[in-house]
Write a protein that holds these residues in place. Structure first.
Motif, PDB file in Angstrom:
ATOM      1  N   GLU A  30       0.826  -1.209   0.000  1.00 64.78           N
ATOM      2  CA  GLU A  30       0.000   0.000   0.000  1.00 64.78           C
ATOM      3  C   GLU A  30       0.861   1.262   0.000  1.00 64.78           C
ATOM      4  OE1 GLU A  30      -3.760  -1.894   2.451  1.00 64.78           O
ATOM      5  OE2 GLU A  30      -2.616  -0.274   3.351  1.00 64.78           O
ATOM      6  N   GLN A  34       1.226   3.898  -6.846  1.00 63.47           N
ATOM      7  CA  GLN A  34       0.535   3.178  -7.916  1.00 63.47           C
ATOM      8  C   GLN A  34       0.687   3.937  -9.233  1.00 63.47           C
ATOM      9  OE1 GLN A  34      -3.523   2.448  -6.678  1.00 63.47           O
ATOM     10  NE2 GLN A  34      -2.927   0.723  -5.412  1.00 63.47           N
ATOM     11  N   GLU A  38      -1.877  -0.203 -12.446  1.00 61.25           N
ATOM     12  CA  GLU A  38      -2.056  -0.520 -11.014  1.00 61.25           C
ATOM     13  C   GLU A  38      -3.209   0.292 -10.420  1.00 61.25           C
ATOM     14  OE1 GLU A  38       2.654  -1.527 -10.027  1.00 61.25           O
ATOM     15  OE2 GLU A  38       1.776   0.330  -9.302  1.00 61.25           O
ATOM     16  N   ILE A  39      -3.564   1.395 -11.078  1.00 59.74           N
ATOM     17  CA  ILE A  39      -4.659   2.251 -10.597  1.00 59.74           C
ATOM     18  C   ILE A  39      -5.980   1.673 -11.105  1.00 59.74           C
ATOM     19  CG2 ILE A  39      -5.616   4.605 -10.607  1.00 59.74           C
ATOM     20  CD1 ILE A  39      -2.623   5.488 -11.307  1.00 59.74           C
TER      21      ILE A  39
END
Length: 199
Positions: A30, A34, A38-39
């Motif tokens: 986390e 990103q 990845e988003i």
């Protein structure tokens, strides 16, 4: 071979550790930035490469815009609602960020503690030499630890040591302040000095 209760305990312990390991992996994942595919948020607020507000849109729409500009889509504020993403050259951004971090580390200076040894029988010339040496250390950005080692019967007269320490601090008053006052620990008396804070 493990019996009943022991076997259950071992299995539970293994599961607990397994969950903990996966938890750590999830947290570290986390924390990563990103980029592009990845988003996967349904809606994101998009900022253009020139800093202009492009509004709220789907991730796929934003990815198309980034691809058109031959740039990357980077999530810069994941906590926002909706998350904020920016169209940029991510490779260039990372390179510049690493360069800044490297530069910042180069400019950071570690403060060392330099020891200056005094004695109860120190003569004037030797004392002045020690003061000059300590001033040089402080001006170089280091802290100074002034020490006096008490020998034999000298330990019965700690006040003599305090007088020398006071005189030493006064001689350095233009460039340094006493950070930790003179204190006797065993056979050693110590005092710490640091550079005067800039006003």
């Amino acid at each position: 071979m493990l019996h009943g209760g022991k076997l259950i305990h071992s299995v539970l312990f293994a599961l607990k550790n397994h969950i903990f390991i996966w938890g750590c992996l999830a947290i570290s994942r986390e924390q990563q930035v990103q980029v592009n595919e990845e988003i996967r948020d349904k809606e994101i607020r998009v900022i253009g490469a020139d800093g202009s507000q492009l509004g709220i849109m789907s991730s796929s729409e934003a990815l198309d815009k980034a691809a058109e500009a031959n740039l990357d889509l980077v999530k810069i504020a994941p906590q926002a609602t909706p998350p904020v993403c920016k169209i940029m050259d991510y490779g260039k951004y990372r390179f510049e960020q690493q360069k800044r971090e490297k530069e910042a580390k180069k400019n950071q200076r570690t403060v060392d503690i330099k020891e200056v040894r005094l004695s109860l029988s120190i003569d004037t010339h030797d004392f002045e030499t020690k003061v000059k040496q300590a001033i040089k250390f402080v001006q170089g950005g280091d802290k100074v630890k002034a020490t006096i080692r008490f020998k034999g019967r000298e330990l019965g007269h700690p006040e003599h040591g305090l007088e020398i320490m006071k005189k030493f601090a006064e001689a350095m008053a233009d460039v340094a302040v006493v950070e930790k006052p003179a204190k006797l620990e065993g056979r050693n008396m110590m005092m710490f000095l640091a550079a005067k804070p800039n006003k």
